[in-house]
Design a protein around this motif. Structure first.
Motif, short mmCIF file in Angstrom:
data_model
loop_
_atom_site.label_atom_id
_atom_site.label_comp_id
_atom_site.label_asym_id
_atom_site.label_seq_id
_atom_site.Cartn_x
_atom_site.Cartn_y
_atom_site.Cartn_z
N HIS A 63 26.94 30.98 -33.15
CA HIS A 63 28.28 30.99 -32.47
C HIS A 63 28.30 31.50 -31.14
O HIS A 63 29.33 31.81 -30.39
CB HIS A 63 29.15 31.78 -33.57
CG HIS A 63 29.35 31.09 -34.88
ND1 HIS A 63 28.64 31.49 -35.97
CD2 HIS A 63 30.01 30.52 -34.96
CE1 HIS A 63 29.13 30.63 -36.96
NE2 HIS A 63 30.22 29.88 -36.28
N GLY A 64 27.04 31.69 -30.58
CA GLY A 64 27.03 32.16 -28.97
C GLY A 64 27.15 33.57 -28.81
O GLY A 64 27.47 33.98 -27.82
N PHE A 65 27.07 34.50 -29.89
CA PHE A 65 27.46 35.91 -29.86
C PHE A 65 26.05 36.71 -29.55
O PHE A 65 26.13 37.99 -29.03
CB PHE A 65 28.06 36.39 -31.06
CG PHE A 65 29.31 35.95 -31.53
CD1 PHE A 65 30.44 36.02 -30.51
CD2 PHE A 65 29.40 35.26 -32.59
CE1 PHE A 65 31.67 35.55 -30.75
CE2 PHE A 65 30.75 34.91 -32.87
CZ PHE A 65 31.82 35.00 -31.95
N SER A 66 24.93 35.98 -29.55
CA SER A 66 23.70 36.44 -29.15
C SER A 66 22.70 35.44 -28.96
O SER A 66 22.99 34.27 -28.97
CB SER A 66 23.04 37.47 -30.43
OG SER A 66 22.62 36.62 -31.52
N GLY A 67 21.70 35.87 -28.18
CA GLY A 67 20.56 34.78 -27.72
C GLY A 67 20.49 34.86 -26.48
O GLY A 67 21.07 35.72 -25.66
N GLY A 68 19.71 33.87 -25.91
CA GLY A 68 19.56 33.74 -24.32
C GLY A 68 20.41 32.82 -23.72
O GLY A 68 20.86 31.63 -24.32
N LEU A 69 20.88 32.87 -22.42
CA LEU A 69 21.29 32.04 -21.60
C LEU A 69 20.72 31.86 -20.38
O LEU A 69 20.16 32.76 -19.74
CB LEU A 69 22.73 32.14 -21.27
CG LEU A 69 23.48 31.51 -20.59
CD1 LEU A 69 23.95 29.99 -21.22
CD2 LEU A 69 24.93 32.15 -20.35
N ARG A 70 20.20 30.44 -20.11
CA ARG A 70 19.61 30.39 -18.74
C ARG A 70 20.45 29.41 -17.82
O ARG A 70 21.28 28.47 -18.39
CB ARG A 70 18.32 29.64 -18.81
CG ARG A 70 17.43 30.37 -19.49
CD ARG A 70 15.97 29.75 -19.63
NE ARG A 70 14.97 30.35 -20.42
CZ ARG A 70 13.84 30.35 -20.18
NH1 ARG A 70 13.14 29.34 -19.34
NH2 ARG A 70 12.99 30.90 -20.96
N VAL A 71 20.58 29.92 -16.81
CA VAL A 71 21.76 29.36 -15.90
C VAL A 71 21.10 28.80 -14.61
O VAL A 71 20.21 29.63 -13.72
CB VAL A 71 22.99 30.26 -15.44
CG1 VAL A 71 23.90 29.58 -14.25
CG2 VAL A 71 23.74 30.59 -16.30
N GLY A 72 20.97 27.55 -14.22
CA GLY A 72 20.55 26.95 -13.14
C GLY A 72 21.58 26.70 -12.07
O GLY A 72 22.54 26.55 -12.41
N PHE A 73 21.05 26.72 -10.62
CA PHE A 73 22.29 26.70 -9.81
C PHE A 73 21.05 26.35 -8.38
O PHE A 73 20.07 26.43 -8.42
CB PHE A 73 23.02 27.96 -9.48
CG PHE A 73 22.26 29.13 -8.93
CD1 PHE A 73 22.03 29.25 -7.68
CD2 PHE A 73 21.63 30.01 -9.95
CE1 PHE A 73 21.41 30.53 -7.44
CE2 PHE A 73 21.05 30.91 -9.35
CZ PHE A 73 20.96 31.56 -8.39
N VAL A 74 22.14 25.77 -7.56
CA VAL A 74 21.58 25.33 -6.41
C VAL A 74 21.62 26.38 -5.42
O VAL A 74 22.66 27.51 -5.68
CB VAL A 74 22.12 24.24 -5.71
CG1 VAL A 74 21.54 22.97 -6.61
CG2 VAL A 74 23.69 24.00 -5.49
#
Length: 91
Positions: A63-74
């Motif tokens: 449900h997105g309450f824990s875990g990792g998030l990777r964000v890529g950007f220019v």
């Protein structure tokens, strides 16, 4: 008419057969743990706790309450776009 044992009794008997040891002493008025049952009790409680914990962690992550998030950007997004988007991800 034959009576069948309650489902819990059947499950306990199957567990005892699988383990290879009696866990309970049964009489007409009382049920108590055997020495083997007492020895296994702490680990059995820990196993139940961990099974519940696995389910909780999986649900929380799904449900997105824990875990990792990777964000890529220019590179051009780091000064304007990224600072505006990151607060939403933090929530």
């Amino acid at each position: 008419m034959l009576s069948t044992p309650p489902p819990l009794s059947v499950s306990i008997r199957k567990l005892e057969e699988e383990i290879g040891a009696e866990l309970f002493v049964r009489s007409t008025h009382r049920v108590r743990l055997t020495t083997a049952g007492e020895a296994a009790l702490t680990d059995a409680r820990a196993a139940l706790f961990h099974a519940e914990e696995v389910a909780r962690v999986a649900r929380s992550t799904a449900h997105g309450f824990s875990g990792g998030l990777r964000v890529g950007f220019v590179g051009s997004a780091k000064n304007i776009l990224l600072p505006r988007l990151l607060p939403a991800f933090e929530k």
